[in-house]
Design a protein around this motif. Structure first.
Motif: not given
Length: 180
Positions: A43-62
């Motif tokens: 499940r760490l794969t899914v959790q890492l994916g969510l963190v990476v997705l959050a990083g992408g969203f953060g960049h888009l927001a900024l």
């Protein structure tokens, strides 16, 4: 397309180029996540994916919050690629992790339930984000660039909060896949 074009000053081709890397990154990361990482990390794969997705969203927001009519699609590219990769690392491994222990005689029901839950979640997400986005956009109706950037940025920050909740809930997933 017209909203994006008028909102960020992009031509239709530029607007298309902005989002095109998302599905490409999703496809590549989905294969990597499901075939390589899930058997090793569970499940760490899914959790890492969510963190990476959050990083992408953060960049888009900024990027959106500081965008001007001269901001081109390349400014959004890192967030789009990282967000797409995060989605790929999340969705395919999540499906495999949650469905692989379903008995063969219930495979259709399990798959149907998984897809139904995914569709309901996506619909609820669009409803929540749309309810926030469009009133914010209407507040700045005379200043399209600023209004679109503000509405987009705020809704991405809301999406990040929802991702944080999703990361917390992801600890309820099975730790390991049956093959890993």
């Amino acid at each position: 397309m017209q909203l994006l074009q008028s909102g960020l000053g992009m031509a239709p081709l530029e607007a298309g180029m902005t989002i095109l890397p998302w599905p490409i990154a999703t496809t590549v990361a989905a294969g990597l996540g499901a075939a390589v990482l899930l058997p090793r990390l569970g499940r760490l794969t899914v959790q890492l994916g969510l963190v990476v997705l959050a990083g992408g969203f953060g960049h888009l927001a900024l990027t959106a919050s500081t965008a001007t009519p001269d901001t081109g699609w390349l400014a959004f590219l890192p967030g789009v690629v990282v967000g797409g990769a995060g989605m790929g690392l999340t969705v395919a491994p999540l499906a495999q992790l949650t469905l692989e222990n379903v008995p063969a005689e219930h495979a259709g029901s399990g798959s149907g339930l998984f897809n139904t839950v995914a569709q309901v979640a996506a619909s609820a997400g669009v409803a929540v984000i749309g309810t926030i986005f469009f009133p914010l956009l209407a507040e700045h109706s005379g200043e399209a660039t600023r209004g679109y950037g503000t509405a987009f940025s705020v809704t991405i920050w809301v999406s990040l909060a929802l991702l944080a909740l999703t990361i917390a809930v992801s600890f309820l997933l099975p730790r390991r896949s049956a093959t890993g």
